[in-house]
Design an enzyme around this catalytic site. Sequence first.
Site, PDB file in Angstrom:
ATOM      1  N   TYR A 149      39.557  37.676  53.244  1.00  0.00           N
ATOM      2  CA  TYR A 149      39.858  37.284  52.392  1.00  0.00           C
ATOM      3  C   TYR A 149      40.090  36.079  51.622  1.00  0.00           C
ATOM      4  O   TYR A 149      39.295  36.098  50.446  1.00  0.00           O
ATOM      5  CB  TYR A 149      41.898  36.959  52.147  1.00  0.00           C
ATOM      6  CG  TYR A 149      42.328  37.598  50.666  1.00  0.00           C
ATOM      7  CD1 TYR A 149      42.125  39.132  50.841  1.00  0.00           C
ATOM      8  CD2 TYR A 149      42.919  36.746  50.397  1.00  0.00           C
ATOM      9  CE1 TYR A 149      42.519  39.863  49.497  1.00  0.00           C
ATOM     10  CE2 TYR A 149      43.542  37.444  49.216  1.00  0.00           C
ATOM     11  CZ  TYR A 149      43.016  38.520  48.494  1.00  0.00           C
ATOM     12  OH  TYR A 149      43.701  39.401  47.042  1.00  0.00           O
ATOM     13  N   LYS A 156      44.827  34.116  44.858  1.00  0.00           N
ATOM     14  CA  LYS A 156      45.292  34.312  44.550  1.00  0.00           C
ATOM     15  C   LYS A 156      46.483  33.017  44.119  1.00  0.00           C
ATOM     16  O   LYS A 156      47.802  33.148  44.075  1.00  0.00           O
ATOM     17  CB  LYS A 156      46.147  34.983  45.319  1.00  0.00           C
ATOM     18  CG  LYS A 156      44.898  36.529  45.380  1.00  0.00           C
ATOM     19  CD  LYS A 156      45.596  37.408  43.884  1.00  0.00           C
ATOM     20  CE  LYS A 156      44.750  38.625  44.070  1.00  0.00           C
ATOM     21  NZ  LYS A 156      44.852  39.471  42.846  1.00  0.00           N
TER      22      LYS A 156
HETATM   23  N1  LIG Z   1      44.189  46.757  46.904  1.00  0.00           N
HETATM   24  C1  LIG Z   1      45.369  45.809  47.626  1.00  0.00           C
HETATM   25  O1  LIG Z   1      44.998  45.265  49.269  1.00  0.00           O
HETATM   26  C2  LIG Z   1      46.137  44.692  47.291  1.00  0.00           C
HETATM   27  C3  LIG Z   1      47.035  43.875  47.116  1.00  0.00           C
HETATM   28  C4  LIG Z   1      47.863  42.971  46.426  1.00  0.00           C
HETATM   29  C5  LIG Z   1      47.026  42.579  45.213  1.00  0.00           C
HETATM   30  N2  LIG Z   1      45.855  43.050  45.342  1.00  0.00           N
HETATM   31  C6  LIG Z   1      45.562  43.362  43.756  1.00  0.00           C
HETATM   32  O2  LIG Z   1      45.787  44.195  42.988  1.00  0.00           O
HETATM   33  C7  LIG Z   1      44.945  44.109  41.887  1.00  0.00           C
HETATM   34  C8  LIG Z   1      44.662  44.956  41.235  1.00  0.00           C
HETATM   35  O3  LIG Z   1      42.871  45.211  42.299  1.00  0.00           O
HETATM   36  P1  LIG Z   1      43.506  46.231  43.190  1.00  0.00           P
HETATM   37  O4  LIG Z   1      43.006  47.060  44.231  1.00  0.00           O
HETATM   38  O5  LIG Z   1      44.261  48.288  42.568  1.00  0.00           O
HETATM   39  O6  LIG Z   1      42.170  47.623  42.746  1.00  0.00           O
HETATM   40  P2  LIG Z   1      41.010  48.302  41.178  1.00  0.00           P
HETATM   41  O7  LIG Z   1      39.834  47.923  41.899  1.00  0.00           O
HETATM   42  O8  LIG Z   1      41.510  49.619  41.649  1.00  0.00           O
HETATM   43  O9  LIG Z   1      41.333  47.017  40.256  1.00  0.00           O
HETATM   44  C9  LIG Z   1      40.195  45.942  40.101  1.00  0.00           C
HETATM   45  C10 LIG Z   1      40.080  46.156  38.330  1.00  0.00           C
HETATM   46  O10 LIG Z   1      40.140  44.687  37.801  1.00  0.00           O
HETATM   47  C11 LIG Z   1      39.448  44.604  36.658  1.00  0.00           C
HETATM   48  N3  LIG Z   1      37.909  43.789  36.690  1.00  0.00           N
HETATM   49  C12 LIG Z   1      36.618  43.300  37.691  1.00  0.00           C
HETATM   50  N4  LIG Z   1      36.689  42.484  36.635  1.00  0.00           N
HETATM   51  C13 LIG Z   1      36.570  42.807  34.715  1.00  0.00           C
HETATM   52  C14 LIG Z   1      36.880  42.388  34.085  1.00  0.00           C
HETATM   53  N5  LIG Z   1      35.548  41.137  34.030  1.00  0.00           N
HETATM   54  N6  LIG Z   1      36.993  42.581  32.998  1.00  0.00           N
HETATM   55  C15 LIG Z   1      38.353  43.548  33.036  1.00  0.00           C
HETATM   56  N7  LIG Z   1      38.292  44.319  33.810  1.00  0.00           N
HETATM   57  C16 LIG Z   1      37.864  43.859  34.802  1.00  0.00           C
HETATM   58  C17 LIG Z   1      38.660  46.047  37.516  1.00  0.00           C
HETATM   59  O11 LIG Z   1      37.893  46.871  36.282  1.00  0.00           O
HETATM   60  C18 LIG Z   1      39.487  47.185  38.343  1.00  0.00           C
HETATM   61  O12 LIG Z   1      40.256  48.210  37.171  1.00  0.00           O
HETATM   62  C19 LIG Z   1      44.379  42.633  41.514  1.00  0.00           C
HETATM   63  O13 LIG Z   1      44.811  42.004  41.336  1.00  0.00           O
HETATM   64  C20 LIG Z   1      44.088  43.173  43.141  1.00  0.00           C
HETATM   65  O14 LIG Z   1      43.918  41.153  43.742  1.00  0.00           O
HETATM   66  C21 LIG Z   1      45.022  43.555  45.605  1.00  0.00           C
END
Ligand SMILES: NC(=O)c1ccc[n+]([C@@H]2O[C@H](COP(=O)([O-])OP(=O)(O)OC[C@H]3O[C@@H](n4cnc5c(N)ncnc54)[C@H](O)[C@@H]3O)[C@@H](O)[C@H]2O)c1
Length: 264
Positions: A149, A156
């Site tokens: 990570y 985070k």
């Molecule tokens: N997938 C996992 O395992 C997980 C677990 C815990 C937390 N998260 C968090 O959840 C959140 C969403 O991630 P996800 O897993 O749904 O992936 P995802 O790729 O579907 O979503 C990430 C989003 O960030 C957006 N993004 C990136 N750069 C950007 C910018 N400059 N301007 C505007 N938007 C931008 C992307 O367009 C995308 O929609 C993130 O904060 C991620 O760290 C994910």
Amino acid sequence: MGVANEYSIAAGVAKVLAAEGATLGFSHLPDKEGRDRMEKRVRRVADPLGAQLVLPCDVTSDADLEAFFKAIGERFGKIDFLVHSIAFAPLEDIRCATVDATRDGFRIAMDISVYSFIAASKYAARLMGDGGSIVTMSYFGGEKVVGGYNLMGVCKAALESAMTYAAYDLGPKGIRVNAVSAGPIKTLASSAVGEFSEMLALNAAVAPMGRNVTTDDVGNATAFLLSHMSGATTGEVMHVDYGYHIMGSPGHAVERLGLKSTQA
Ligand SMILES: NC(=O)c1ccc[n+]([C@@H]2O[C@H](COP(=O)([O-])OP(=O)(O)OC[C@H]3O[C@@H](n4cnc5c(N)ncnc54)[C@H](O)[C@@H]3O)[C@@H](O)[C@H]2O)c1
């Protein structure tokens, strides 16, 4: 904010919120000149949910953020909630040891994954007349070291801290600010994390409830944090991970994965 496609956590959240009767607006990453791939992908999620608005917003741009929230204000007048589900780090800065991350990679990762939350909260709060609720998406790697990570764990930790300070700032206005710490889910963003498939298997084995979360699970918890049902909760990191975060040893994973002790 943060739907990239149907696998996005924000898409699962939006689905639950729509089912609970919410009126929704969405941002999408701006498309390159003359293309509309990003918007189309977001619309595939947003349109069936009756989205009132789907607009571009690159969170690294103050002008984009301002224009996006101005359009939200014009369309809705006032809003009740914001879901921030955005993170990014350059691949070369997350696929290396944290100590090898570059200054530029750190700046970009913190800007998109943390400052965007601070800025979006500011603009959203201005549209929340008589109270509201903001939720951001975090991960356990911000609390404890999770191999692979790396730099995003640092982001985070900062995001969770920013969340508590925003809760302090906006509390007097009746605005609650919380984070959901979701267990690992296969999405576009998580594919950047090293050894993700192995991590999923291990996670399910260690989690007391023996499984991994879905975007529906995260959506349900987020809906709770956005609703009056959580009216006295702010500044909280709510773990939605089938209990993984309480573990200090492999626990049930020893039987689940057939690991044998080498000691007599
Ligand atoms: N997938 C996992 O395992 C997980 C677990 C815990 C937390 N998260 C968090 O959840 C959140 C969403 O991630 P996800 O897993 O749904 O992936 P995802 O790729 O579907 O979503 C990430 C989003 O960030 C957006 N993004 C990136 N750069 C950007 C910018 N400059 N301007 C505007 N938007 C931008 C992307 O367009 C995308 O929609 C993130 O904060 C991620 O760290 C994910």
